[in-house]
Design a protein around this motif. Structure first.
Motif, PDB file in Angstrom:
ATOM      1  N   SER A 184      87.730  94.483 -13.194  1.00 28.61           N
ATOM      2  CA  SER A 184      88.216  93.447 -12.180  1.00 28.61           C
ATOM      3  C   SER A 184      89.509  92.724 -12.617  1.00 28.61           C
ATOM      4  O   SER A 184      90.380  92.434 -11.831  1.00 28.61           O
ATOM      5  CB  SER A 184      87.122  92.311 -11.770  1.00 28.61           C
ATOM      6  OG  SER A 184      87.016  91.565 -12.825  1.00 28.61           O
ATOM      7  N   GLY A 185      89.638  92.620 -14.038  1.00 30.09           N
ATOM      8  CA  GLY A 185      90.738  92.045 -14.583  1.00 30.09           C
ATOM      9  C   GLY A 185      90.938  90.448 -14.254  1.00 30.09           C
ATOM     10  O   GLY A 185      91.770  89.715 -14.658  1.00 30.09           O
ATOM     11  N   VAL A 186      89.778  89.787 -14.340  1.00 36.05           N
ATOM     12  CA  VAL A 186      89.564  88.553 -14.158  1.00 36.05           C
ATOM     13  C   VAL A 186      89.586  87.994 -15.485  1.00 36.05           C
ATOM     14  O   VAL A 186      89.219  88.462 -16.378  1.00 36.05           O
ATOM     15  CB  VAL A 186      88.379  87.854 -13.307  1.00 36.05           C
ATOM     16  CG1 VAL A 186      88.363  88.390 -11.920  1.00 36.05           C
ATOM     17  CG2 VAL A 186      86.896  88.541 -13.915  1.00 36.05           C
ATOM     18  N   GLY A 187      90.214  86.537 -15.598  1.00 40.74           N
ATOM     19  CA  GLY A 187      90.193  85.941 -16.870  1.00 40.74           C
ATOM     20  C   GLY A 187      89.812  84.392 -16.798  1.00 40.74           C
ATOM     21  O   GLY A 187      89.301  84.026 -15.634  1.00 40.74           O
ATOM     22  N   SER A 188      90.046  83.670 -17.706  1.00 38.52           N
ATOM     23  CA  SER A 188      89.593  82.518 -17.727  1.00 38.52           C
ATOM     24  C   SER A 188      90.206  81.376 -16.961  1.00 38.52           C
ATOM     25  O   SER A 188      89.563  80.513 -16.792  1.00 38.52           O
ATOM     26  CB  SER A 188      89.769  81.560 -19.088  1.00 38.52           C
ATOM     27  OG  SER A 188      91.306  81.931 -19.435  1.00 38.52           O
ATOM     28  N   ASP A 189      91.066  81.635 -16.137  1.00 38.08           N
ATOM     29  CA  ASP A 189      91.822  80.973 -15.011  1.00 38.08           C
ATOM     30  C   ASP A 189      91.363  81.086 -13.806  1.00 38.08           C
ATOM     31  O   ASP A 189      91.882  80.570 -12.691  1.00 38.08           O
ATOM     32  CB  ASP A 189      93.422  80.781 -15.428  1.00 38.08           C
ATOM     33  CG  ASP A 189      93.982  80.335 -16.548  1.00 38.08           C
ATOM     34  OD1 ASP A 189      93.381  79.282 -16.862  1.00 38.08           O
ATOM     35  OD2 ASP A 189      94.998  80.443 -16.948  1.00 38.08           O
ATOM     36  N   ASP A 190      90.758  82.033 -13.578  1.00 44.87           N
ATOM     37  CA  ASP A 190      90.268  82.747 -12.301  1.00 44.87           C
ATOM     38  C   ASP A 190      89.339  81.872 -11.761  1.00 44.87           C
ATOM     39  O   ASP A 190      88.218  81.402 -12.176  1.00 44.87           O
ATOM     40  CB  ASP A 190      89.850  84.195 -12.212  1.00 44.87           C
ATOM     41  CG  ASP A 190      91.119  85.076 -12.019  1.00 44.87           C
ATOM     42  OD1 ASP A 190      92.037  84.951 -11.160  1.00 44.87           O
ATOM     43  OD2 ASP A 190      91.297  85.971 -12.897  1.00 44.87           O
ATOM     44  N   VAL A 191      89.406  81.511 -10.302  1.00 46.88           N
ATOM     45  CA  VAL A 191      88.350  81.058  -9.447  1.00 46.88           C
ATOM     46  C   VAL A 191      87.830  82.187  -8.579  1.00 46.88           C
ATOM     47  O   VAL A 191      88.746  82.732  -7.770  1.00 46.88           O
ATOM     48  CB  VAL A 191      88.811  79.963  -8.545  1.00 46.88           C
ATOM     49  CG1 VAL A 191      87.612  79.339  -7.648  1.00 46.88           C
ATOM     50  CG2 VAL A 191      89.337  78.876  -9.456  1.00 46.88           C
ATOM     51  N   VAL A 192      86.588  82.680  -8.858  1.00 46.83           N
ATOM     52  CA  VAL A 192      86.231  83.887  -8.130  1.00 46.83           C
ATOM     53  C   VAL A 192      85.116  83.648  -7.056  1.00 46.83           C
ATOM     54  O   VAL A 192      84.270  82.775  -6.924  1.00 46.83           O
ATOM     55  CB  VAL A 192      85.383  84.747  -9.393  1.00 46.83           C
ATOM     56  CG1 VAL A 192      84.938  86.091  -8.545  1.00 46.83           C
ATOM     57  CG2 VAL A 192      86.371  85.263 -10.221  1.00 46.83           C
TER      58      VAL A 192
END
Length: 293
Positions: free
Chosen positions: A51-59
């Protein structure tokens, strides 16, 4: 940012954990709600990675179920808002998170609601959508949330394999259709892998596929998205017919449809499966002009 991402991380759910949680809730997975729970930790890790999500993402997560993917997401992102329609599952999820990911529990919120009917998501604007979508409503849910939440920048969803093919299809391909065009209004969409049946409980009767997407600006047009989508629906309602024929009811006559298509730079003898979303936007504009004559 202040969040600590150095901890040992959540204890992910394996097959025995999933069955134990289900038994404690007296849960019988229902086909009506598309309930197939992921029982393989490696699969949820793979989904989060892809998904490529990281520590700044709000999912935003839809259909979290017993929390398999939720726990893996909480380890990597700033916040997870899970939308769950089943009240039993929705009410059990916070306890599972508190038990298996106590250091991340403050990053989690569950919304007990039908994802097709939500009109807002609590907290900061979400940046990503990552979900094992209920297969019976996967496309409507995806399109609804893309329209509702313009702050979404990227995401990855697990859907039925043939639906994944449709969402990611390019113009001219056999699987290109309404889902392909409407998804392209919001995003660049691509296949991101396949998932076998044995990672679910109960195992579904179909294979699954991963669909990744990145936000893109919609076509520049003077008409509303709903008007463009109405043209898309009409164009594919009778897939083997020409646009001149499929759009005649929308335009008022075959002649008016042909005139609008010509002005839009589209061959009236073409079929919907050959057109990009930008083409449909131009056609919708010209149909509106035709109606105003």
């Amino acid at each position: 940012m202040g969040d600590d991402f150095t901890s040992a991380g959540p204890r992910l759910l394996g097959p025995a954990d999933v069955r134990r949680l289900a038994a404690a809730l007296d849960l019988r997975p229902t086909k009506q709600r598309g309930q197939n729970f992921v029982i393989d930790p490696n699969t949820v890790r793979r989904i989060v990675r892809a998904s490529g999500v990281g520590s700044d993402d709000v999912v935003v997560e839809v259909g979290p179920g017993l929390g398999s993917l939720t726990l893996a997401l909480l380890e990597e992102v700033r916040r997870v808002v899970a939308i769950e329609v089943d009240p039993v599952l929705a009410r059990a999820l916070p306890a599972t998170v508190a038990d298996r990911a106590p250091e991340h529990a403050d990053r989690f919120e569950v919304v007990e609601a039908d994802a097709l009917r939500v009109d807002s998501v609590p907290g900061p604007p979400p940046t990503a959508l990552v979900a094992n979508l209920p297969y019976n409503v996967s496309v409507p849910v995806l399109l609804h949330l893309m329209a509702l939440l313009p702050s979404l920048r990227h995401g990855l969803v697990m859907v039925q394999s043939e639906v994944a093919d449709r969402l990611a299809a390019a113009p001219g391909s056999r699987t290109y259709g309404v889902p392909s065009v409407k998804a392209a209004w919001f995003a660049e969409v691509r296949r991101a892998g396949a998932i076998g049946r044995n990672v679910f409980w109960p195992a579904p009767n179909v294979d699954s596929g991963l669909v990744a997407w990145e936000h893109r600006d919609p076509p520049t047009t003077s008409v509303r998205r709903e008007q463009v989508f109405a043209v898309v629906d009409a164009a594919f309602a009778q897939r083997r017919k020409t646009l001149r024929s499929t759009l005649k009811a929308t335009a008022g006559s075959a002649q008016a449809a042909e005139a609008a298509l010509v002005r839009a730079g589209v061959d009236p003898q073409a079929r919907g499966e050959m057109l990009r979303v930008e083409d449909f936007a131009r056609i919708a504009e010209e149909l509106q002009r035709e109606a105003a004559r």
